[in-house]
Design a protein around this motif. Sequence first.
Motif, PDB file in Angstrom:
ATOM      1  N   THR A 115       0.845  -1.179   0.000  1.00 47.35           N
ATOM      2  CA  THR A 115       0.000   0.000   0.000  1.00 47.35           C
ATOM      3  C   THR A 115       0.889   1.241   0.000  1.00 47.35           C
ATOM      4  O   THR A 115       2.071   1.173   0.375  1.00 47.35           O
ATOM      5  CB  THR A 115      -0.903   0.041   1.256  1.00 47.35           C
ATOM      6  N   PRO A 116       0.353   2.391  -0.417  1.00 49.15           N
ATOM      7  CA  PRO A 116       1.165   3.617  -0.356  1.00 49.15           C
ATOM      8  C   PRO A 116       1.674   3.904   1.060  1.00 49.15           C
ATOM      9  O   PRO A 116       2.792   4.405   1.228  1.00 49.15           O
ATOM     10  CB  PRO A 116       0.181   4.695  -0.824  1.00 49.15           C
ATOM     11  N   ASP A 141       1.091  -1.726 -10.707  1.00 42.99           N
ATOM     12  CA  ASP A 141       0.447  -1.066  -9.566  1.00 42.99           C
ATOM     13  C   ASP A 141      -0.219   0.234 -10.003  1.00 42.99           C
ATOM     14  O   ASP A 141       0.333   0.990 -10.801  1.00 42.99           O
ATOM     15  CB  ASP A 141       1.470  -0.757  -8.469  1.00 42.99           C
ATOM     16  N   GLU A 142      -1.396   0.494  -9.456  1.00 42.43           N
ATOM     17  CA  GLU A 142      -2.104   1.747  -9.699  1.00 42.43           C
ATOM     18  C   GLU A 142      -2.667   2.253  -8.373  1.00 42.43           C
ATOM     19  O   GLU A 142      -3.222   1.482  -7.594  1.00 42.43           O
ATOM     20  CB  GLU A 142      -3.267   1.563 -10.677  1.00 42.43           C
ATOM     21  N   VAL A 143      -2.518   3.537  -8.136  1.00 44.62           N
ATOM     22  CA  VAL A 143      -3.115   4.143  -6.949  1.00 44.62           C
ATOM     23  C   VAL A 143      -3.797   5.445  -7.357  1.00 44.62           C
ATOM     24  O   VAL A 143      -3.460   6.049  -8.376  1.00 44.62           O
ATOM     25  CB  VAL A 143      -2.071   4.433  -5.838  1.00 44.62           C
ATOM     26  N   HIS A 191      -6.027   2.303  -3.132  1.00 47.36           N
ATOM     27  CA  HIS A 191      -5.189   1.389  -3.904  1.00 47.36           C
ATOM     28  C   HIS A 191      -5.881   0.077  -4.255  1.00 47.36           C
ATOM     29  O   HIS A 191      -5.365  -0.683  -5.079  1.00 47.36           O
ATOM     30  CB  HIS A 191      -3.889   1.076  -3.148  1.00 47.36           C
ATOM     31  N   VAL A 204      -9.762   1.731  -7.603  1.00 44.59           N
ATOM     32  CA  VAL A 204      -8.983   2.279  -8.706  1.00 44.59           C
ATOM     33  C   VAL A 204      -9.767   2.153 -10.015  1.00 44.59           C
ATOM     34  O   VAL A 204      -9.749   3.063 -10.858  1.00 44.59           O
ATOM     35  CB  VAL A 204      -7.617   1.568  -8.818  1.00 44.59           C
TER      36      VAL A 204
END
Length: 279
Positions: A4-5, A224-226, A239, A244
Motif C-alpha cells: 500500500t502507499p 500497480d495503480e493508486v 489502492h 482504482v
Amino acid sequence: MVRTPKNQALGKALRQAREEHGLTLRAFAKRLERDPGVLSRWETGDRTPRPEQVAQVLTSLSINGERYEEIVALAYGADDPNWVATTLPAQRQQLEAVMDLERRATQIVEVSPLMIPGLLQTSDYIGAVMEGGGVPESEIGARTAHRISRREAITGQRPPGLVAFIGEAALHQVIGSRAVMRAQLQFLDRMAARANVELRVVPLASGWHPGLEGPFFLIRSGLDEVVHLENRKSGLFLHEHADVKIYREAVGMVESVSRNAHESRSIIADLARRMEERR
C-alpha cells in the motif's frame, strides 16, 4: 500481502533512518537480532511491521521526538484499503509518498477541473495560490520550491507519461494577476511540446463529467495503480482494485468529452496570445 502507499512510505522512512547511520541491512539486522530478509521486506513495503517493532527499530537508531512519533504513526493502519491524512504531519507524509510514486511512475493522469494541475504550475502561480490560501509569507518560498521539485518527475531522464485533463474554467480563472496567468498559459504551451506530456482541455460546454466531483490523480507504476485525492483539509490514497477501477473509468468519461491534444494546445496558445495582446 498487498503493498500500500502507506506501508511503502513506512518502509522508506525506516530505510532512510538506517542509511543515515551508515548501517548495512545485514549489520542492522544483527544488531536487532532479526532476519535480514524480514527487515528487507519491511523496508520495501512487502511486509508491515507492528508499531512496537517500528519502535524497536527507531529506538535502536536513537530516533526520538517528533520524527519518532510520525514514523510510528505510519505503522497504524498501514495495510488498510484507504490512507486518510487529516493532520499536517500526515499530510506532509502523504505528499512525500506522492512525490516518491511520481518518481517511479510509468504514467500519471491528473484531472483538474478548476485549477492548473500541480505538476504544471509555475512558481508565481503556486505562490499566488498559497498567498490567497493564507500561508504565512515566511513559508511560501520554501513550500513553492518543494512543489516545483515535483516537476523533476516529468522533466528528468526517462520521465513517465503525463496526461492532464484541465477544465476550461482553470484557463480563465485569474490566479495572482493577469501577468501570472499569461506566463502560466505560456508555460503550459511549452510543456505540451514535450513528447511525454499530453494536455486535454475539458470545455465548459461539456456537460456533467466525473471531474466536476473534484480533482484526482491516477498514478501507474508497472502493474500497480493508486489514486490520490486532496482537498483543503485532508488527503486520501486508494489502492484497492475496485476503487482504482472506478477512477480509471472516470478518466475514460472525462476523456470522452475533452478536446484532443492538438485542439487543446491551440486553445491554450490562443488564450495566451490574446492575453499578451491585451497587455
